[in-house]
Design an enzyme around this catalytic site. Structure first.
Site, PDB file in Angstrom:
ATOM      1  CB  SER A 196      -0.896   0.002   1.234  1.00  0.00           C
ATOM      2  OG  SER A 196      -1.531   1.256   1.346  1.00  0.00           O
ATOM      3  N   GLY A 250       5.971   8.309  -1.865  1.00  0.00           N
ATOM      4  CA  GLY A 250       6.169   9.289  -2.923  1.00  0.00           C
ATOM      5  C   GLY A 250       7.578   9.392  -3.477  1.00  0.00           C
ATOM      6  N   GLY A 259       9.288   6.875  -5.073  1.00  0.00           N
ATOM      7  CA  GLY A 259       9.515   5.953  -6.191  1.00  0.00           C
ATOM      8  C   GLY A 259       9.698   6.718  -7.502  1.00  0.00           C
ATOM      9  CB  CYS A 278       5.871   7.289  -6.934  1.00  0.00           C
ATOM     10  SG  CYS A 278       4.612   7.653  -5.732  1.00  0.00           S
ATOM     11  N   GLY A 300      11.914   2.495  -2.400  1.00  0.00           N
ATOM     12  CA  GLY A 300      11.772   3.503  -3.451  1.00  0.00           C
ATOM     13  C   GLY A 300      12.820   4.601  -3.372  1.00  0.00           C
ATOM     14  NE  ARG A 353       1.567  -0.192  -4.133  1.00  0.00           N
ATOM     15  CZ  ARG A 353       2.196   0.932  -3.848  1.00  0.00           C
ATOM     16  NH1 ARG A 353       1.698   2.077  -4.202  1.00  0.00           N
ATOM     17  NH2 ARG A 353       3.328   0.890  -3.180  1.00  0.00           N
ATOM     18  CG  ASN A 355      35.957   3.442   1.909  1.00  0.00           C
ATOM     19  OD1 ASN A 355      35.339   3.653   0.865  1.00  0.00           O
ATOM     20  ND2 ASN A 355      37.183   2.932   1.919  1.00  0.00           N
ATOM     21  N   GLY A 383      30.773  15.324  -8.575  1.00  0.00           N
ATOM     22  CA  GLY A 383      30.806  14.707  -9.906  1.00  0.00           C
ATOM     23  C   GLY A 383      32.035  15.176 -10.652  1.00  0.00           C
TER      24      GLY A 383
HETATM   25  P1  RVP Z   1      11.800   2.888  -7.468  1.00  0.00           P
HETATM   26  O1  RVP Z   1      12.736   1.814  -7.011  1.00  0.00           O
HETATM   27  O2  RVP Z   1      12.312   4.276  -7.188  1.00  0.00           O
HETATM   28  O3  RVP Z   1      11.378   2.720  -8.895  1.00  0.00           O
HETATM   29  O4  RVP Z   1      10.485   2.761  -6.552  1.00  0.00           O
HETATM   30  C1  RVP Z   1       9.727   1.597  -6.453  1.00  0.00           C
HETATM   31  C2  RVP Z   1       8.643   1.815  -5.427  1.00  0.00           C
HETATM   32  O5  RVP Z   1       7.716   2.825  -5.856  1.00  0.00           O
HETATM   33  C3  RVP Z   1       7.752   0.611  -5.164  1.00  0.00           C
HETATM   34  O6  RVP Z   1       8.343  -0.363  -4.347  1.00  0.00           O
HETATM   35  C4  RVP Z   1       6.525   1.251  -4.537  1.00  0.00           C
HETATM   36  O7  RVP Z   1       6.682   1.514  -3.160  1.00  0.00           O
HETATM   37  C5  RVP Z   1       6.448   2.593  -5.253  1.00  0.00           C
HETATM   38  N1  RVP Z   1       5.423   2.607  -6.292  1.00  0.00           N
HETATM   39  C6  RVP Z   1       5.021   1.607  -7.105  1.00  0.00           C
HETATM   40  N2  RVP Z   1       4.057   2.090  -7.913  1.00  0.00           N
HETATM   41  C7  RVP Z   1       3.909   3.364  -7.572  1.00  0.00           C
HETATM   42  C8  RVP Z   1       2.965   4.322  -8.156  1.00  0.00           C
HETATM   43  O8  RVP Z   1       2.341   4.053  -9.160  1.00  0.00           O
HETATM   44  N3  RVP Z   1       2.868   5.490  -7.559  1.00  0.00           N
HETATM   45  N4  RVP Z   1       4.768   3.684  -6.587  1.00  0.00           N
END
Ligand code: RVP
Length: 506
Positions: A263, A315, A317, A320, A360, A419, A462, A489
């Site tokens: 979720s 938020g 991801g 996402c 994420g 979800r 390290n 960088g």
């Molecule tokens: P990332 O690894 O940055 O691609 O993030 C993956 C995560 O993003 C997932 O494990 C989930 O928690 C979240 N997610 C998946 N679908 C969505 C969305 O549609 N908003 N977010």
């Protein structure tokens, strides 16, 4: 009155690790990345399930199917098979992981004799490999008629309309093995006849598996494999807060080793009810993670509700857009730091250690090390794994570059209304919380994970740490300014090859 968190909400990119003392004991060969997956009384008992490496793959359609689960368990991590599919389909994926016989590959695409060389080339480009069995009607378990490898055709000499039946190696000329062949015997046959692959067929001559020479070798060189007590690969599965009374029994029956409530927002009654139902019906025999949360209150709520591990992140991801759409969330670093403090307090109070997963927003390999240093026990990655051969999507050519598709579970494409529920029927999802995208194709999971973990281990050394708990104890972290990010960088030089630069972004 509203509560203000005065600390800005920070991301991993705003932190660096300050090195600690490195003794001659702190070398990568001495580093162990083993880490607990489920809660336990630290100091008194061992966790029921531990990972060999601190990486799990996201509960997403574009990431975690049975194929990914097998590849990741082989490296010592774990996949959580996506729940945004029917209960039967998800349980079947779990069962396929548990039934998997190491080294025996189920062909992902078969040719039919009527197909043409053009079809073969297209399929080869999509799949990324060139050995393809030919079966009656091209069916997955159809009668084996022959095989096509790169040695069977020459593009410069042949017309692309030529039929597969005219250039395949027919089954009469092939060496095949019966269903009860062991991996050892298969390998002996491969060795003796100098084969690259050996088809295994049932007594009707229908294709069951292929055994590849390279797979046998790689199996032997994977001592980190995550296996259950029956020597089967371990696998997790996502569940939701709506159909758990049907889904959980089916997944347990299929052999799932651990579940996770999937979720975007976990600090809710719906998660508590789901955990209660599982405890009532299975006691502690079924392990289940919950989330996601981003503060101490959310952590305490799910800990008290009985979660075996807790996931952090709202938020962050890559696909996402929850923060943009709904205005909720928190920078992933700040969330991880606060939840880890709450977890440590909970441990002091109760003696129970609840593992944390930072979920994420991992963009560079070093973000994994930062998440661990901040108190996470493992990380969940979506985009990272979506780029590999083993992810469920096809490789596509976009303007001359190979890409893989990657979409959010909250996108219209995934239509995963469960979800994002707040109870009630949310079938008519009115807005999206995720996007549909491409990510650059990056090759095999094995090769990429090896590089990523080499970097993690090197940084740990390290910091004077040879284990994750030691890293958490000894890490010194600093917030960095935006100009120091530029300093970090390549800068003030003219790059000879720009295409290579930035490849450290994973
Ligand atoms: P990332 O690894 O940055 O691609 O993030 C993956 C995560 O993003 C997932 O494990 C989930 O928690 C979240 N997610 C998946 N679908 C969505 C969305 O549609 N908003 N977010």
């Amino acid at each position: 009155m509203a509560i203000y968190f005065e600390e800005p909400s920070r991301t991993f990119n705003e932190y660096l690790l300050v090195p600690g003392y490195t003794s001659n004991h702190h070398i990568p060969e001495n580093v162990t990345l083993a880490t607990p997956l489920t809660k336990y009384r630290r100091g008194e008992e061992q966790p029921a399930i531990s990972l060999q490496i601190p990486m799990i793959s996201a509960i997403m359609q574009a990431v975690s199917d049975d194929n990914m689960a097998i590849a990741l368990a082989r490296e010592g991590g774990m996949s959580f098979i996506y729940g945004s599919q029917t209960i039967e389909d998800q349980a079947a994926m779990v069962a396929r992981v548990k039934d998997y016989k190491a080294g025996f590959v189920t062909s992902d695409a078969n040719l039919s004799p009527e197909m043409t060389l053009k079809d073969v080339i297209a399929l080869r480009d999509t799949l990324g490999h060139s050995t393809m069995p030919v079966t009656e009607g091209g069916r997955a378990h159809g009668k084996l008629l022959g095989i096509v490898t790169s040695r069977d055709y020459r593009l410069s000499r042949m017309d692309t309309t030529e039929k597969v039946s005219s250039f395949m190696t027919p089954v009469e000329k092939m060496i095949v093995a019966p269903a009860d062949t062991t991996l050892k015997t298969a390998n002996d046959i491969i060795w003796e006849h100098k084969l690259n692959s050996l088809p295994v067929v049932d007594d009707q001559g229908c294709l069951l598996y292929l055994v590849f020479r390279k797979d046998y070798d790689s199996h032997k060189s994977n001592p980190q494999e995550l296996l259950d007590t029956h020597k089967r690969y371990m696998v997790g599965a996502g569940i939701n807060t709506r159909d758990y009374a049907q889904r959980v029994p089916a997944l347990v029956e299929a052999g799932a080793d651990v579940l996770c409530i999937d979720s975007s927002e976990g600090y809710s009654d719906w998660q508590k009810f789901t955990l209660q139902w599982i405890r009532e019906h299975y006691g502690n025999t079924v392990k289940v993670g919950a989330g996601n949360v981003v503060d101490a209150e959310g952590f305490r709520f799910l800990a008290d509700a009985g979660a075996d591990f807790i996931k952090i992140g709202i938020g962050g991801g890559s696909i996402c857009i929850t923060r943009e759409q709904k205005g909720i969330g928190r920078g992933q670093a700040t969330a991880t730091i606060e939840v880890a403090r709450a977890r440590d307090e909970y441990f002091k109070e109760t003696g129970v250690y609840i593992p944390l997963c930072s979920d994420g927003g991992i963009v560079y390999d070093h973000h994994i090390t930062l998440a661990l240093a901040m108190g996470a026990d493992f990380v969940m990655l979506g985009r990272y794994f979506a780029r590999f051969d083993e992810s469920p999507t096809n490789r596509v050519n976009v303007n001359g570059s190979y890409m893989k598709e990657y979409w959010g579970e909250g996108s219209a494409r995934a239509r995963n209304w469960q979800r994002y529920d707040l109870g009630g029927d949310k079938k008519g999802m009115t807005f999206e919380e995720g996007v549909d995208s491409y990510v650059p194709y990056a090759g095999s999971l094995h090769d990429n994970v090896a590089v990523t973990l080499a970097k993690v281990k090197s940084t740990m050394c390290n910091c004077g740490a040879v284990s994750i708990p030691e890293l958490q104890e000894k890490a010194k972290l600093t917030v960095i300014s935006s100009t120091s990010i530029i300093e970090g960088g390549a800068h003030d030089v003219v790059l000879k090859d720009k295409s290579n630069y930035g490849s450290s972004s994973i």
